[in-house]
Structures are given as C-alpha cells and as structure tokens.
Design a protein around this motif. Structure first.
Motif, mmCIF file in Angstrom:
data_model
loop_
_atom_site.group_PDB
_atom_site.id
_atom_site.type_symbol
_atom_site.label_atom_id
_atom_site.label_comp_id
_atom_site.label_asym_id
_atom_site.label_seq_id
_atom_site.Cartn_x
_atom_site.Cartn_y
_atom_site.Cartn_z
ATOM 1 N N THR A 77 -4.300 15.045 -26.676
ATOM 2 C CA THR A 77 -5.418 14.358 -27.056
ATOM 3 C C THR A 77 -5.192 13.512 -28.340
ATOM 4 O OG1 THR A 77 -7.110 16.104 -26.103
ATOM 5 C CG2 THR A 77 -7.882 14.276 -27.803
ATOM 6 N N PHE A 78 -5.120 12.425 -27.760
ATOM 7 C CA PHE A 78 -4.535 11.025 -28.889
ATOM 8 C C PHE A 78 -5.599 10.362 -29.228
ATOM 9 C CE2 PHE A 78 -2.238 7.577 -30.667
ATOM 10 C CZ PHE A 78 -1.223 8.251 -31.274
ATOM 11 N N GLU A 79 -6.085 10.443 -30.455
ATOM 12 C CA GLU A 79 -7.389 9.525 -30.980
ATOM 13 C C GLU A 79 -8.231 9.509 -29.841
ATOM 14 O OE1 GLU A 79 -7.665 7.352 -33.775
ATOM 15 O OE2 GLU A 79 -6.549 8.835 -34.333
ATOM 16 N N SER A 80 -8.816 10.458 -29.562
ATOM 17 C CA SER A 80 -9.785 11.076 -28.419
ATOM 18 C C SER A 80 -9.647 10.828 -26.992
ATOM 19 C CB SER A 80 -11.212 10.296 -28.981
ATOM 20 O OG SER A 80 -11.403 10.709 -30.415
ATOM 21 N N ALA A 81 -8.440 10.313 -26.758
ATOM 22 C CA ALA A 81 -7.819 9.982 -25.435
ATOM 23 C C ALA A 81 -7.303 11.186 -24.895
ATOM 24 C CB ALA A 81 -7.433 8.682 -25.067
ATOM 25 N N SER A 82 -7.618 12.189 -23.806
ATOM 26 C CA SER A 82 -6.980 13.076 -23.531
ATOM 27 C C SER A 82 -6.376 12.942 -21.997
ATOM 28 C CB SER A 82 -7.864 14.032 -22.965
ATOM 29 O OG SER A 82 -8.522 14.638 -24.269
ATOM 30 N N VAL A 83 -4.986 13.372 -21.926
ATOM 31 C CA VAL A 83 -4.198 13.068 -20.829
ATOM 32 C C VAL A 83 -3.710 14.506 -20.640
ATOM 33 C CG1 VAL A 83 -3.610 10.775 -20.999
ATOM 34 C CG2 VAL A 83 -2.170 12.644 -22.217
ATOM 35 N N ASP A 157 -1.790 19.474 -27.796
ATOM 36 C CA ASP A 157 -1.691 18.700 -28.923
ATOM 37 C C ASP A 157 -2.791 17.771 -29.187
ATOM 38 O OD1 ASP A 157 -0.438 16.611 -30.677
ATOM 39 O OD2 ASP A 157 1.046 16.497 -29.226
ATOM 40 N N ILE A 158 -3.218 17.820 -30.592
ATOM 41 C CA ILE A 158 -4.397 16.880 -30.902
ATOM 42 C C ILE A 158 -3.982 16.056 -32.049
ATOM 43 C CG2 ILE A 158 -6.654 16.870 -31.658
ATOM 44 C CD1 ILE A 158 -7.197 19.716 -30.311
ATOM 45 N N PHE A 159 -3.874 14.887 -31.762
ATOM 46 C CA PHE A 159 -3.221 13.783 -33.105
ATOM 47 C C PHE A 159 -4.818 12.980 -33.345
ATOM 48 C CE2 PHE A 159 -2.261 9.871 -34.359
ATOM 49 C CZ PHE A 159 -1.232 10.059 -35.313
ATOM 50 N N LYS A 160 -5.027 12.835 -34.581
ATOM 51 C CA LYS A 160 -5.986 11.989 -35.192
ATOM 52 C C LYS A 160 -5.727 11.494 -36.331
ATOM 53 C CE LYS A 160 -10.333 11.651 -34.044
ATOM 54 N NZ LYS A 160 -10.950 11.253 -32.869
ATOM 55 N N LEU A 161 -5.729 9.920 -36.382
ATOM 56 C CA LEU A 161 -5.642 8.903 -37.557
ATOM 57 C C LEU A 161 -6.679 9.462 -38.540
ATOM 58 C CD1 LEU A 161 -4.403 5.624 -36.157
ATOM 59 C CD2 LEU A 161 -2.850 7.533 -37.603
ATOM 60 N N ILE A 162 -6.352 9.521 -39.980
ATOM 61 C CA ILE A 162 -7.473 9.560 -40.863
ATOM 62 C C ILE A 162 -7.759 8.247 -41.583
ATOM 63 C CG2 ILE A 162 -8.194 10.906 -42.875
ATOM 64 C CD1 ILE A 162 -6.106 13.271 -42.010
ATOM 65 N N TYR A 163 -8.948 8.002 -41.546
ATOM 66 C CA TYR A 163 -9.230 6.525 -41.968
ATOM 67 C C TYR A 163 -9.999 6.635 -43.377
ATOM 68 C CZ TYR A 163 -7.976 4.622 -37.405
ATOM 69 O OH TYR A 163 -7.248 4.592 -36.122
ATOM 70 N N GLY A 164 -9.914 5.905 -44.326
ATOM 71 C CA GLY A 164 -10.776 5.931 -45.522
ATOM 72 C C GLY A 164 -9.931 6.388 -46.559
#
Length: 164
Positions: A77-83, A157-164
């Motif tokens: 799951t990369f930025e809420s898009a899962s494959v 694998d879950i990836f998320k950018l942290i904004y702010g």
C-alpha cells in the motif's frame, strides 16, 4: 529464535539501498518460495513396437532445476493505493514519478509478529527525490515472514509520506 532486531536492520539497509539504486531489483523480496521436496525418479517404462524396437515412454517430466514453488501473495500500500503480487508491486515502484531517490532512516523499530518467526518493522525517515533540496518525511511498515528456505520475504508493505 533469530535476532529480530538484527534481521530488521539488515533487511532495511538492503531494501533502501536497492530501492535507491534499482527499484526493479526488489522483486525477489516480495515472493515467498516454498521448498519442493525431491521426488524419487519414476521407473522407466518401455513400449514395444513391432516386437523388435524398444522406445522409452516419455512421461511428463518436472523441471529438475526448479527448487522452489512460488506464491505471489505480498501486498504493497503506497500512499493509500494497494497492489498485490510481485509484478504489480514492482510495476508500482518502477512507475513512481522520480528517477533518483535517496532514503535516510531516522528510526527503526522491530518486533516479533508471529509464532512462526515473522517480524514487523516500522521505519521513519526522510527521502530526497531527483533534484529536490528539501527532503520529504515518510513512514514505512513491513511485515517480514519466513520463506521456508531460511530467509524472509515481505508479506506486507505500507508506505506513507508525512505532510506538515
């Protein structure tokens, strides 16, 4: 039990250096391989043609060089898009809209995740892409599972950018 913290550190070092150099090479990390036990050879059978020529019966033979059967169940799951599946995961990573990337790990935490020897790994850090001067903060979580051959593969694998 193997030292899960050491395995997590080795894994993340390998993962991010490979990601930064050649993302398509990450495919092997997302495929679980199960050993196939060796099968005893089948006895050769002979067919008689015209009672004078004997030919071996060519039964379907397994590829003797294939030592592992693969299962393709990993998920990203990369930025809420899962494959799901290695080819989809690698395609997603290769298609990311940047050419150069450099990961810098800030923290790494790991815990055993199952009685079978799984490991959950959480990473925080910063990454620079292309010619961007400001790094972007991220968090990434991996679930590593034993592959049956003495190593680990990435099941989740879950990836998320942290904004702010």
């Amino acid at each position: 039990m193997a030292d899960f913290q050491s395995i997590a550190q080795q894994f993340t070092q390998y993962y991010y250096s490979t990601f930064d150099e050649n993302r398509s090479s990450l495919a092997a990390l997302y495929v679980r391989q199960f050993p196939i036990p060796p099968q005893p050879p089948e006895p050769r059978r002979e067919m008689t043609i015209s009672n004078s020529i004997k030919l071996p019966d060519k039964a379907e033979e397994a590829d003797e060089n294939m030592a592992y059967k693969q299962r393709d169940q990993s998920m990203l799951t990369f930025e809420s898009a899962s494959v799901q599946g290695t080819s989809g995961i690698v395609q997603k990573l290769v298609d990311l809209p940047f050419q150069k990337v450099q990961h810098q790990i800030s923290t790494l935490d790991a815990q055993p995740s199952s009685a079978e020897g799984g490991i959950i790994v959480m990473v925080t850090g910063a990454l620079k892409v292309d010619e961007e001067e400001r790094p972007m903060n991220y968090t990434q979580v991996f679930q590593l599972l034993p592959d049956g051959a003495g190593s680990y593969f990435v099941f989740n694998d879950i990836f998320k950018l942290i904004y702010g």
